[in-house]
Design an enzyme around this catalytic site. Structure first.
Site, PDB file in Angstrom:
ATOM      1  N   LYS A 258       0.838  -1.207   0.000  1.00  0.00           N
ATOM      2  CA  LYS A 258       0.000   0.000   0.000  1.00  0.00           C
ATOM      3  C   LYS A 258       0.868   1.250   0.000  1.00  0.00           C
ATOM      4  O   LYS A 258       1.987   1.216   0.518  1.00  0.00           O
ATOM      5  CB  LYS A 258      -0.849   0.033   1.284  1.00  0.00           C
ATOM      6  CG  LYS A 258      -1.984  -0.952   1.319  1.00  0.00           C
ATOM      7  CD  LYS A 258      -2.810  -0.776   2.582  1.00  0.00           C
ATOM      8  CE  LYS A 258      -3.940  -1.781   2.637  1.00  0.00           C
ATOM      9  NZ  LYS A 258      -4.929  -1.621   1.538  1.00  0.00           N
ATOM     10  N   ARG A 332     -10.198 -11.629   1.726  1.00  0.00           N
ATOM     11  CA  ARG A 332     -11.039 -12.692   1.170  1.00  0.00           C
ATOM     12  C   ARG A 332     -10.370 -14.062   1.290  1.00  0.00           C
ATOM     13  O   ARG A 332     -11.046 -15.085   1.367  1.00  0.00           O
ATOM     14  CB  ARG A 332     -11.422 -12.361  -0.282  1.00  0.00           C
ATOM     15  CG  ARG A 332     -10.290 -12.359  -1.249  1.00  0.00           C
ATOM     16  CD  ARG A 332     -10.645 -11.650  -2.551  1.00  0.00           C
ATOM     17  NE  ARG A 332     -10.695 -10.198  -2.360  1.00  0.00           N
ATOM     18  CZ  ARG A 332     -11.039  -9.345  -3.327  1.00  0.00           C
ATOM     19  NH1 ARG A 332     -11.379  -9.777  -4.534  1.00  0.00           N
ATOM     20  NH2 ARG A 332     -11.051  -8.052  -3.083  1.00  0.00           N
TER      21      ARG A 332
END
Ligand code: BES
Ligand code: ZN
Ligand code: MN
Length: 483
Positions: A258, A332
């Site tokens: 990020k 996920r």
């Protein structure tokens, strides 16, 4: 390292007489500029704050707070901003306990909302060795009305769940690693009789094939954990609700790293897991007649020589293979293992997962509304209605059938991150692991954090979803309710 100590909640109790010499709070309704009376003899003018929920004013040691139209949201806001005003003016407040004069015809719903707002509206989390300034400790709700004690008790339990969720999520990630989160769950469960916790380590995860959790946690020197909380219910044959919460204790993005700006906020990337842990504690404390299991796959998504890579193919719990395309879509992968584990081993009647899953959801719904995906209309309605009753708002999102094929991969069973609408494709990926069990997916990337004060929310982690989960469990504890 020890956990930072959060400020205790303001306590709320019901009483039927005003005390002399204690600072008082009056409640103002629209068009009814405060009924002055016992306890407020020295008050001549409190201004008109009646029209606006949460407006406050003070004269001497008497305060007034407006409740606007008198809806539950107004009362929640009033409780919260009252406590904040009392905190801010602590010197002049003249004490740490207050008598709040309520009309005799106040409803249980209003009192519950006011209690919730007051209990969490003044929440503050600060790591410091400074002695804390004087704070409001308790409010006595003085009213001739009957049947309010239960409403206050329930609202207090919900408030404690929110506050505990905030504490866990606000804890900085130098303190909070997967094993810290697991210990916090164990400690909390000890205080809730009947609530059982099992904590599985990386060895157990490897033996049982949790390839998603292990891949995501593999880049960190602080290994993953799998937390399983069990509330067995109060008898045979009760519905079984399984709650799964994303427990990423810090999300650097991994190799698909990020940007620096905003990365620090990823200490709250276990907010879904926090909501699940907090909800299980509240459900057990209320001894709800429904069976509830809470699962929190906990891992730190970090960068190192042992980190997983884009292009890897991993084997999830149960054998499904996933082509990893972005290591920053880690949520996920850990949820998929947990959902598959729930379906294979726990026979759930209903499956709900909660996660700070996609930035896309912040774009869709902003910062105050959770995204709700569901394979079942009854479940979707229950979640939305439960949320509305406890002051958390949800908006249903579609599991678009025309995108379902996009989660297929050429080189594995599934592709982790197809292009397209990110919140929806993430949900479609998760759906592959739900085995046809009625399932709801709650994406709280937006409302799990706040950057400013509103209603009962203060900046930082919000504890969002904990109250909805408790209230949802309660709907399954009424007889004859699966359908
Ligand atoms: N934890 C983030 C999602 C998130 C973003 C939560 C902002 C709260 C605020 C999640 O793990 C993530 O990084 N998602 C990626 C997915 C993408 C790589 C497909 C995202 O949303 O950018
Ligand atoms: Zn994440
Ligand atoms: Mn991520």
């Amino acid at each position: 390292m020890r956990a930072p100590l959060p400020t205790p909640l303001v306590t709320v109790e019901v009483a039927d007489t005003l005390r002399r010499g204690v600072p008082a709070v009056l409640v103002a309704f629209p068009g009814d500029p405060v009924r002055l009376g016992p306890g407020a003899e020295d008050v001549t003018d409190l201004g008109d704050v009646s029209g606006k929920a949460g407006a406050t004013s003070r004269q001497g040691r008497t305060w007034v707070v407006g409740v606007g139209d008198g809806g539950p949201g107004d009362w929640r806001k009033a409780g919260a901003s009252l406590v904040r005003a009392l905190h801010a003016d602590a010197e002049k407040a003249g004490g740490t306990t207050f008598d709040v004069r309520l009309p005799a015809d106040v409803t249980a719903e209003a009192v519950a909302a006011f209690t919730l707002g007051a209990a969490v509206g003044g929440y503050r989390f600060k790591v410091t060795s400074e002695p804390p300034p004087p704070r409001v400790k308790s409010l006595r709700l003085v009213t001739g009305g009957a049947g309010l004690v239960d409403a206050v008790r329930r609202a207090t339990t919900l408030a404690a769940a929110t506050s505990f969720g905030r504490d866990l999520a606000n804890t900085p990630s130098n303190v909070k690693d997967p094993s810290w989160l697991a210990s916090a769950a164990v400690r909390a469960a000890r205080a809730a009789p009947g609530l059982d916790v099992a904590v599985r380590d990386e060895k157990w995860l490897a033996e049982h094939g949790f390839g998603g959790v292990l891949a995501v946690g593999g880049g960190s020197s602080r290994p993953p954990r799998f937390i399983e909380l069990t509330w067995p219910g109060t008898g045979e044959g009760q519905s079984h609700l399984v709650l799964v919460g994303k427990g990423i204790t810090f999300d650097t993005g991994g190799i698909s790293i990020k940007p620096a700006e905003g990365m620090h906020l990823m200490r709250t990337d276990m907010s879904g897991g926090a909501a699940v842990i907090a909800a299980l504690v509240a459900i057990a404390r209320q001894s709800l007649p429904v069976r509830v299991t809470g699962l929190v796959p906990a891992a730190e998504n970090h960068v190192s020589g042992s980190a997983y890579r884009p292009g890897d193919v991993i084997t999830q719990y149960g054998g499904t293979t996933t082509e990893v395309t972005n290591t920053d879509a880690e949520g996920r992968l850990v949820l998929a293992d947990a959902l598959a584990y729930a379906v294979a081993t726990l026979r759930p009647d209903v499956l709900v997962d909660v996660a700070t899953l996609t930035g896309a959801m912040k774009v869709s719904l902003g910062l105050r509304t959770g995204g709700l995906f569901a394979t079942d209309d009854d479940l979707a309605a229950r979640v939305a209605e439960a949320g509305a009753r406890v002051g958390e708002s949800w908006w249903r999102m579609p599991l678009l059938a025309d995108l379902a094929e996009d989660v297929r991969s050429d080189i594995a069973d599934l592709r982790q991150c197809p292009p397209g609408p990110g919140g929806i494709t993430a949900a479609l990926f998760l759906k592959e692991f739900t085995g046809g069990v009625p399932w709801a997916h709650l994406d709280i990337a937006g409302p799990a954090r706040a950057d400013k004060v509103y209603d009962e929310v203060v900046p930082g982690a919000t504890g969002f979803a904990a109250r909805t989960l408790v209230e949802l469990a309660e709907t399954y504890s009424r007889p004859d309710t699966i359908g």
